[in-house]
Design an enzyme around this catalytic site. Structure first.
Site, PDB file in Angstrom:
ATOM      1  N   SER A   1       0.809  -1.221   0.000  1.00  0.00           N
ATOM      2  CA  SER A   1       0.000   0.000   0.000  1.00  0.00           C
ATOM      3  C   SER A   1       0.839   1.265   0.000  1.00  0.00           C
ATOM      4  O   SER A   1       0.349   2.333   0.314  1.00  0.00           O
ATOM      5  CB  SER A   1      -0.986   0.005   1.180  1.00  0.00           C
TER       6      SER A   1
ATOM      7  N   THR B   1       0.648   1.957   4.638  1.00  0.00           N
ATOM      8  CA  THR B   1       0.699   3.364   4.227  1.00  0.00           C
ATOM      9  C   THR B   1       1.395   4.112   5.341  1.00  0.00           C
ATOM     10  O   THR B   1       1.074   3.903   6.509  1.00  0.00           O
ATOM     11  CB  THR B   1      -0.716   3.933   4.080  1.00  0.00           C
TER      12      THR B   1
ATOM     13  N   ARG C   1      -8.756   8.335  -8.601  1.00  0.00           N
ATOM     14  CA  ARG C   1      -9.067   8.592  -7.184  1.00  0.00           C
ATOM     15  C   ARG C   1      -7.822   9.102  -6.436  1.00  0.00           C
ATOM     16  O   ARG C   1      -6.721   8.582  -6.582  1.00  0.00           O
ATOM     17  CB  ARG C   1      -9.576   7.296  -6.546  1.00  0.00           C
ATOM     18  N   VAL C   2      -8.038  10.123  -5.622  1.00  0.00           N
ATOM     19  CA  VAL C   2      -6.994  10.629  -4.728  1.00  0.00           C
ATOM     20  C   VAL C   2      -7.548  10.567  -3.309  1.00  0.00           C
ATOM     21  O   VAL C   2      -8.716  10.909  -3.080  1.00  0.00           O
ATOM     22  CB  VAL C   2      -6.602  12.077  -5.100  1.00  0.00           C
ATOM     23  N   GLY C   3      -6.717  10.135  -2.369  1.00  0.00           N
ATOM     24  CA  GLY C   3      -7.181  10.017  -0.990  1.00  0.00           C
ATOM     25  C   GLY C   3      -6.760  11.201  -0.134  1.00  0.00           C
ATOM     26  O   GLY C   3      -6.428  12.282  -0.634  1.00  0.00           O
ATOM     27  N   ASP C   4      -6.775  10.978   1.156  1.00  0.00           N
ATOM     28  CA  ASP C   4      -6.446  12.038   2.117  1.00  0.00           C
ATOM     29  C   ASP C   4      -4.949  12.281   2.247  1.00  0.00           C
ATOM     30  O   ASP C   4      -4.518  13.376   2.615  1.00  0.00           O
ATOM     31  CB  ASP C   4      -6.976  11.650   3.509  1.00  0.00           C
TER      32      ASP C   4
ATOM     33  N   THR D   1      -4.230   7.415   8.731  1.00  0.00           N
ATOM     34  CA  THR D   1      -4.241   6.271   7.831  1.00  0.00           C
ATOM     35  C   THR D   1      -5.656   5.701   7.831  1.00  0.00           C
ATOM     36  O   THR D   1      -6.449   5.991   8.716  1.00  0.00           O
ATOM     37  CB  THR D   1      -3.200   5.213   8.262  1.00  0.00           C
ATOM     38  N   GLY D   2      -5.953   4.917   6.814  1.00  0.00           N
ATOM     39  CA  GLY D   2      -7.284   4.321   6.730  1.00  0.00           C
ATOM     40  C   GLY D   2      -8.073   4.902   5.571  1.00  0.00           C
ATOM     41  O   GLY D   2      -7.495   5.411   4.612  1.00  0.00           O
TER      42      GLY D   2
ATOM     43  N   GLY E   1      -9.456   7.134   3.333  1.00  0.00           N
ATOM     44  CA  GLY E   1      -9.169   8.546   3.125  1.00  0.00           C
ATOM     45  C   GLY E   1     -10.403   9.403   2.939  1.00  0.00           C
ATOM     46  O   GLY E   1     -10.416  10.573   3.331  1.00  0.00           O
TER      47      GLY E   1
END
Ligand code: ASP
Length: 335
Positions: free
Chosen positions: A91, A193, A221-224, A244-245, A247
């Site tokens: 990840s 991550t 897609r983009v996360g936090d 983490t987790g 996003g």
């Protein structure tokens, strides 16, 4: 913590306290100021590194950088690079699980004690997005570069093209395609991550966060993780936090900024992490069994905190010569 304990800790920490910070903690206080004033100024010894998940090699690298006189910013970059280069971790960096199209796309950001920030999102073919993020921060008038533009910038800065899709991740993706069921798996999918925070001997705080994001995410897609205030926030006067987790939930609550602001208002890192998780839980009472979010935080005094929704989230702290995995408290125990 009494002044005596602080001094004991300093002795145990050995190399930990810089003259600058020790002066901040002790030297400038007048005779009649109480120990409790010192207590407010510095609780833990420095330097200090804290990171999401069990990433002892990464925290050891960051620690080593600071022991050799490097800044917390150098420590963050070098520490995060250890995980990015670890092909076993699925990840982050090379070996990260791809999106639905089979592309490994990386998000990363870095923030220094001056409050400068750099980030890359949807970056492909580059082994060390954390270093590209630092280049964005230091070499461009911008703070965030995306996709092809970020890749082009990385090449211009001398980063080499690297195939990030390992055989193991390709195989996992091919197996996933048989059902194409999108169901994030708590704590497995997200196990490494890396969000990392460091305070160097000058008391300067920096942070970084780097990830390949959720496995089998939609293309684009983009996360936090690369978004300032969500996956990471640093305020050198107050402290820092990282996430983490899932996003999407961190983004909706701007979790890391929230934690830092709560610490500014007087909450401990632990209380602030708990409040940030509680905000997510309140909005998702039906769904929280299905996703994980974990936060870690540190304040200017060297206190740390961590909290997650589910068991399984762990974090690593390197302080006082000890590099250890820790298990935080959770909102849902035995879930
Ligand atoms: N927060 C990351 C994201 O949503 C994933 C993770 O922490 O594993 O992209």
């Amino acid at each position: 913590m009494k002044r005596r304990t602080f001094i004991q800790n300093t002795a145990i920490g050995g190399l930990g306290i810089s003259t600058g910070l020790a002066a901040l903690a002790c030297g400038n206080t007048s005779e009649n100021e109480s120990a409790s004033k010192d207590e407010k100024m510095l609780v833990g010894s420095l330097p200090l590194v804290i990171a999401t998940w069990d990433v002892k090699e990464a925290t050891a690298k960051a620690w080593e950088v600071m022991q050799n006189g490097g800044s917390s910013l150098d420590a963050i970059e070098q520490g995060c690079k250890v995980e990015e280069a670890n092909a076993e971790g699925q990840s982050v960096g090379i070996g990260g699980l791809p999106d639905r199209e089979g592309n490994v796309t990386l998000d990363a950001c870095i923030m220094n004690a001056a409050g400068d920030y750099g980030a890359v999102v949807y970056l492909q073919n580059i082994l060390h997005p954390i270093s590209v993020a630092r280049k964005v921060m230091e070499e461009t008038p911008h703070v965030l570069l995306a996709g092809k533009g970020a890749e082009q910038f990385a090449f211009e800065q001398g980063f080499e093209k690297t195939n990030l899709l390992t055989e193991a991740s390709k195989k996992a993706w091919e197996e996933w395609k048989i059902t194409s069921q999108y169901k994030p798996i708590i704590n497995i999918e997200n196990h490494d991550t890396i969000g990392m925070l460091a305070i160097d001997e000058n008391g300067d705080i920096s942070g970084g966060c780097t990830t390949s994001g959720l496995a089998y995410k939609m293309a684009g897609r983009v996360g936090d993780s690369p978004i300032i205030g969500s996956g990471l926030f640093v305020d050198n006067e107050v402290g820092a936090a990282t996430a983490t987790g899932l996003g999407e939930e961190v983004l909706k609550t701007v979790g890391s900024f929230l934690i830092v602001e709560l610490m500014r208002q007087g909450k401990s890192p632990q209380e602030a992490c708990e409040e940030a998780v509680n905000r997510i839980v309140k909005k998702n009472s039906e769904r929280i069994k299905d996703f994980q979010v974990g936060y870690i935080a540190v304040n200017k005094q060297g206190e740390t905190g961590a909290y997650g929704i589910h068991e399984g989230f762990v974090y690593t702290v390197y302080q006082n010569e000890n590099n250890e995995k820790h298990i935080p408290d959770f909102y849902l125990k035995n879930s």
